[in-house]
Design a protein around this motif. Sequence first.
Motif, short mmCIF file in Angstrom:
data_model
loop_
_atom_site.label_atom_id
_atom_site.label_comp_id
_atom_site.label_asym_id
_atom_site.label_seq_id
_atom_site.Cartn_x
_atom_site.Cartn_y
_atom_site.Cartn_z
N LYS A 21 0.81 -1.22 0.00
CA LYS A 21 0.00 0.00 0.00
C LYS A 21 0.84 1.27 0.00
CE LYS A 21 -2.71 0.16 3.57
NZ LYS A 21 -3.50 -0.01 4.78
N PHE A 22 2.16 1.17 0.22
CA PHE A 22 3.04 2.34 0.21
C PHE A 22 3.80 2.49 -1.11
CE2 PHE A 22 3.89 1.93 5.09
CZ PHE A 22 2.58 2.26 5.35
N ARG A 23 3.81 1.46 -1.91
CA ARG A 23 4.69 1.41 -3.08
C ARG A 23 4.43 2.50 -4.11
NH1 ARG A 23 4.99 -5.13 -3.78
NH2 ARG A 23 5.88 -5.47 -1.70
N ASP A 24 3.17 2.73 -4.44
CA ASP A 24 2.87 3.74 -5.46
C ASP A 24 3.39 5.11 -5.04
OD1 ASP A 24 1.69 1.89 -7.11
OD2 ASP A 24 -0.37 2.43 -6.56
N GLU A 25 3.19 5.46 -3.79
CA GLU A 25 3.60 6.78 -3.29
C GLU A 25 5.12 6.94 -3.27
OE1 GLU A 25 2.67 10.58 -1.80
OE2 GLU A 25 1.30 9.05 -2.55
N LEU A 26 5.85 5.83 -3.15
CA LEU A 26 7.31 5.88 -3.04
C LEU A 26 8.03 5.45 -4.32
CD1 LEU A 26 7.54 4.34 0.54
CD2 LEU A 26 7.78 6.76 -0.07
N ALA A 27 7.28 5.05 -5.34
CA ALA A 27 7.87 4.47 -6.55
C ALA A 27 8.81 5.41 -7.30
CB ALA A 27 6.76 4.00 -7.50
N GLU A 28 8.55 6.70 -7.26
CA GLU A 28 9.36 7.67 -8.01
C GLU A 28 10.68 7.99 -7.32
OE1 GLU A 28 8.57 8.87 -11.08
OE2 GLU A 28 6.98 7.36 -10.93
N GLY A 29 10.81 7.62 -6.08
CA GLY A 29 12.03 7.90 -5.33
C GLY A 29 11.70 8.28 -3.91
N LEU A 30 12.65 8.06 -3.04
CA LEU A 30 12.46 8.32 -1.63
C LEU A 30 13.79 8.69 -0.99
CD1 LEU A 30 13.58 5.52 -0.01
CD2 LEU A 30 11.59 4.62 -1.20
N SER A 77 19.89 9.13 2.47
CA SER A 77 20.24 8.37 1.26
C SER A 77 19.06 8.38 0.30
CB SER A 77 20.59 6.93 1.64
OG SER A 77 20.90 6.18 0.50
N ASN A 78 19.31 8.83 -0.94
CA ASN A 78 18.28 8.77 -1.99
C ASN A 78 18.22 7.34 -2.50
OD1 ASN A 78 19.50 11.65 -2.19
ND2 ASN A 78 17.50 11.78 -3.14
N GLU A 79 17.03 6.81 -2.63
CA GLU A 79 16.84 5.45 -3.12
C GLU A 79 15.64 5.41 -4.06
OE1 GLU A 79 18.95 3.01 -2.34
OE2 GLU A 79 20.04 4.18 -0.84
N VAL A 80 15.63 4.43 -4.93
CA VAL A 80 14.49 4.17 -5.81
C VAL A 80 14.16 2.68 -5.64
CG1 VAL A 80 13.64 4.10 -8.18
CG2 VAL A 80 15.15 5.96 -7.45
N PRO A 81 12.92 2.37 -5.28
CA PRO A 81 12.55 0.95 -5.14
C PRO A 81 12.69 0.21 -6.47
CG PRO A 81 10.89 2.38 -4.17
CD PRO A 81 11.82 3.27 -4.94
N GLY A 85 9.38 -3.71 -5.53
CA GLY A 85 9.03 -2.89 -4.38
C GLY A 85 10.03 -2.98 -3.25
N ARG A 86 11.25 -3.44 -3.57
CA ARG A 86 12.29 -3.52 -2.54
C ARG A 86 13.12 -2.24 -2.56
NH1 ARG A 86 14.87 -9.11 -4.50
NH2 ARG A 86 15.01 -7.73 -6.29
N VAL A 87 13.54 -1.83 -1.40
CA VAL A 87 14.43 -0.69 -1.28
C VAL A 87 15.64 -1.12 -0.46
CG1 VAL A 87 13.26 0.27 0.75
CG2 VAL A 87 14.56 1.77 -0.73
#
Length: 143
Positions: A21-30, A77-81, A85-87
């Motif tokens: 349920k969090f993946r779409d919101e974080l897909a572009e980068g986190l 740290s900038n990350e992209v899943p 959906g793994r980071v």
Amino acid sequence: MFLGTHFPKLDDKGRLFLPAKFRDELAEGLVITRGQERSLSVWPEREFVQLTEQLKQAPITNKGARDYLRMLFAGASNEVPDKQGRVTIPPMLRDYAGLDRDCVVIGAMNRVEIWNTENWNRYSAEQEQAFADLSEEVLPGIF
């Protein structure tokens, strides 16, 4: 908005499956960084940019502000899943939060927090009464 408590596992490469349920919101980068109480904060990149803009207003002459900014940004740290959906959580941040295989991931309104399971259980138990007692003080007029 991020809600709920989830119990993903950290793999041998330091990767964590984000709750579906969090993946779409974080897909572009986190951005993952140190949080309070030895947790990690995970911000959608755009939210972290907004936070950064607000923090630019902090007076650099204030020691507390300098200390906070150093700890927040030095650990970021900038990350992209990946497509599953793994980071990846960098080793320094895994060490900071004491993360091992079992983790707790909680929704915290505009960010996600990652906790060591024992630390979360202890914190949650300690805060239960304070949560009940503070509702009137922290949120006057809402309840």
